[in-house]
Motif scaffolding. Structure first.
Motif, PDB file in Angstrom:
ATOM      1  N   GLN A  63      -3.442   0.326 -12.627  1.00 27.97           N
ATOM      2  CA  GLN A  63      -2.566   1.449 -11.390  1.00 27.97           C
ATOM      3  C   GLN A  63      -2.460   2.406 -11.482  1.00 27.97           C
ATOM      4  O   GLN A  63      -1.952   2.767 -10.329  1.00 27.97           O
ATOM      5  N   THR A  83      -2.472   4.129  -7.485  1.00 30.58           N
ATOM      6  CA  THR A  83      -2.108   4.865  -7.415  1.00 30.58           C
ATOM      7  C   THR A  83      -2.469   6.062  -7.119  1.00 30.58           C
ATOM      8  O   THR A  83      -2.284   6.647  -5.567  1.00 30.58           O
ATOM      9  N   SER A 107      -3.353   5.504  -3.518  1.00 28.63           N
ATOM     10  CA  SER A 107      -2.485   5.417  -2.611  1.00 28.63           C
ATOM     11  C   SER A 107      -1.841   7.009  -2.321  1.00 28.63           C
ATOM     12  O   SER A 107      -2.221   7.137  -1.042  1.00 28.63           O
TER      13      SER A 107
END
Length: 155
Positions: free
Chosen positions: A88, A92, A95
């Motif tokens: 994750q 992130t 992103s």
């Protein structure tokens, strides 16, 4: 506002041009690059991740200086292939990268890359300090080499 490029499959990266490999860690981002013909993978540098904006700015500088065609980002899956908190964190980071620039990004399984590089560096008698300074960039090169292997074999 134009839509941002999503993460792509490795096989959907541009067929030609320099690929930049990333090994995102908790404190640093290891960076590696291929040559234009995608034969060689070389460690470039390790970027401190103390603050996200300067780290991303430096990634884009490397990308632009080397005329990158896309990023290959190591995805730290668990040994059983499942996704944990480290995955994750990497997602992130990607992103945030994609919010700033439309650049093709693909993930590459990076299980054991840092461990393998550390073993190689120990076998070559690298000092602890030298291993610490270079391990993430060398792991990024290993991730990139694995991706090129997949591209060559189509697997």
């Amino acid at each position: 506002m134009c839509p941002r490029m999503p993460v792509v499959d490795l096989f959907d990266l541009p067929a030609k041009g320099v690929l930049i490999g990333l090994d995102p860690g908790t404190k640093t981002i290891g960076v590696a690059a291929t040559d234009a013909s995608r034969i060689l993978c070389s460690p470039v540098e390790t970027i401190p991740k103390l603050k996200l904006v300067p780290a991303l700015a430096r990634l884009f500088e490397v990308y632009d200086d080397r005329q990158g065609a896309g990023f290959v980002v190591g995805l730290p899956l668990n040994t059983d292939g499942s996704q944990g908190p480290r995955v994750q964190s990497v997602r992130t980071l990607v992103s945030n990268l994609l919010k700033l620039r439309d650049i093709p990004v693909a993930f590459q399984d990076e299980r054991y890359s840092t461990v393998a590089v550390d073993e190689i560096m120990r076998d070559l008698s690298f000092t602890e300090q030298r291993r610490s300074d270079r391990i993430d960039a060398m792991a990024a090169a290993m991730i990139l080499r694995a991706a090129l292997g997949r591209l060559e074999t189509g697997v």
